[in-house]
Design a protein around this motif. Structure first.
Motif, PDB file in Angstrom:
ATOM      1  N   PHE A 145       0.812  -1.210   0.000  1.00 28.71           N
ATOM      2  CA  PHE A 145       0.000   0.000   0.000  1.00 28.71           C
ATOM      3  C   PHE A 145       0.851   1.269   0.000  1.00 28.71           C
ATOM      4  O   PHE A 145       0.315   2.374  -0.031  1.00 28.71           O
ATOM      5  CB  PHE A 145      -0.939   0.015   1.207  1.00 28.71           C
ATOM      6  N   GLU A 146       2.176   1.107   0.033  1.00 35.12           N
ATOM      7  CA  GLU A 146       3.059   2.263  -0.034  1.00 35.12           C
ATOM      8  C   GLU A 146       3.166   2.749  -1.478  1.00 35.12           C
ATOM      9  O   GLU A 146       3.032   1.985  -2.425  1.00 35.12           O
ATOM     10  CB  GLU A 146       4.463   1.894   0.474  1.00 35.12           C
ATOM     11  N   ARG A 147       3.441   4.033  -1.635  1.00 31.13           N
ATOM     12  CA  ARG A 147       3.624   4.589  -2.972  1.00 31.13           C
ATOM     13  C   ARG A 147       4.759   3.897  -3.708  1.00 31.13           C
ATOM     14  O   ARG A 147       5.853   3.745  -3.156  1.00 31.13           O
ATOM     15  CB  ARG A 147       3.943   6.080  -2.888  1.00 31.13           C
ATOM     16  N   PHE A 148       4.494   3.484  -4.919  1.00 33.56           N
ATOM     17  CA  PHE A 148       5.484   2.926  -5.851  1.00 33.56           C
ATOM     18  C   PHE A 148       6.080   1.592  -5.394  1.00 33.56           C
ATOM     19  O   PHE A 148       6.987   1.078  -6.051  1.00 33.56           O
ATOM     20  CB  PHE A 148       6.626   3.926  -6.104  1.00 33.56           C
ATOM     21  N   TYR A 149       5.585   1.015  -4.302  1.00 33.66           N
ATOM     22  CA  TYR A 149       6.168  -0.259  -3.866  1.00 33.66           C
ATOM     23  C   TYR A 149       5.632  -1.396  -4.725  1.00 33.66           C
ATOM     24  O   TYR A 149       4.433  -1.483  -4.992  1.00 33.66           O
ATOM     25  CB  TYR A 149       5.846  -0.539  -2.401  1.00 33.66           C
ATOM     26  N   ILE A 168      -3.768   4.667  -3.442  1.00 35.04           N
ATOM     27  CA  ILE A 168      -4.997   5.435  -3.612  1.00 35.04           C
ATOM     28  C   ILE A 168      -6.167   4.727  -2.937  1.00 35.04           C
ATOM     29  O   ILE A 168      -6.975   5.353  -2.229  1.00 35.04           O
ATOM     30  CB  ILE A 168      -5.278   5.667  -5.107  1.00 35.04           C
ATOM     31  N   VAL A 169      -6.274   3.416  -3.122  1.00 35.13           N
ATOM     32  CA  VAL A 169      -7.349   2.644  -2.496  1.00 35.13           C
ATOM     33  C   VAL A 169      -7.289   2.794  -0.980  1.00 35.13           C
ATOM     34  O   VAL A 169      -8.318   3.022  -0.313  1.00 35.13           O
ATOM     35  CB  VAL A 169      -7.253   1.161  -2.902  1.00 35.13           C
ATOM     36  N   LYS A 170      -6.097   2.666  -0.401  1.00 34.67           N
ATOM     37  CA  LYS A 170      -5.955   2.776   1.053  1.00 34.67           C
ATOM     38  C   LYS A 170      -6.422   4.144   1.547  1.00 34.67           C
ATOM     39  O   LYS A 170      -7.138   4.248   2.552  1.00 34.67           O
ATOM     40  CB  LYS A 170      -4.499   2.542   1.454  1.00 34.67           C
TER      41      LYS A 170
END
Length: 202
Positions: A145-149, A168-170
């Motif tokens: 859920f982290e950006r770009f992970y 975005i979903v999170k």
């Protein structure tokens, strides 16, 4: 004169072959900017509208949008609706379902099975998107859920995307006072993404 003409043709051919690559890169850049703007809006407290959503209609609309890539992969999608409505932001909820289903369609091997279901109890409404794909190891389930992970960066590049969909979903779920989590999929295979919309948000 003949050599100059041949050389000019060769350069033109290279430029023509490069056009699809340039178009794909441009599309990805546009998608990335759009996703970053959405994240910024969610994080800065952008407005969340609430109205009655008919879940059967919303689910069918998302499935219709994703039908071309689903058919290309040969997947089977099964839907189960044990909840009829949800009071939430329709555009944001549609985006949650779209992002989760798109991920499943892209990352499950061909001719896979995906299950989307809605349920309800006294606490709220639950959305589940489960698949029989490779799954997500326990140690990565929070980090996705982290950006770009990306769990598998090489495979993710092949599939496209911005790496921001799950983030975005999170944030959408948090803005609705809810949450999202990951479990094993059906029969201990694949992955199940579960979302909870609390009833007190009504």
């Amino acid at each position: 004169s003949r050599r100059r003409h041949t050389r000019s043709f060769h350069v033109t051919g290279v430029q023509t072959c490069a056009l699809p690559i340039l178009e794909r890169n441009t599309d990805r850049l546009i998608a990335l900017v759009q996703d970053l703007l959405q994240l910024s809006s969610l994080e800065s407290g952008g407005e969340i509208g609430k109205e009655k959503i008919f879940l059967s209609e919303l689910t069918q609309r998302v499935l219709s949008q994703l039908e071309p890539i689903k058919n290309a992969m040969g997947h089977e999608i099964v839907k189960t609706l044990k909840a009829e409505t949800l009071n939430a932001d329709p555009r944001r909820v549609e985006q949650v379902l779209y992002n989760l289903l798109e991920n499943a369609i892209k990352y499950v091997p061909p001719r896979g099975k995906i299950e989307v279901s809605w349920a309800q109890d006294n606490h709220g409404v639950y959305l589940s998107v489960a698949d029989n794909g490779p799954g997500i190891p326990l140690e990565y389930r929070e980090r996705v859920f982290e950006r770009f992970y990306r769990v598998d960066s090489a495979r993710s590049r092949d599939q496209g995307g911005t790496g921001l969909g799950l983030s975005i979903v999170k944030h959408i779920m948090q803005r609705h006072g809810g949450k999202i989590w990951i479990e094993e999929g059906p029969e201990g295979k694949g992955a199940r993404f579960s979302c909870f919309f609390p009833s007190e948000m009504d």
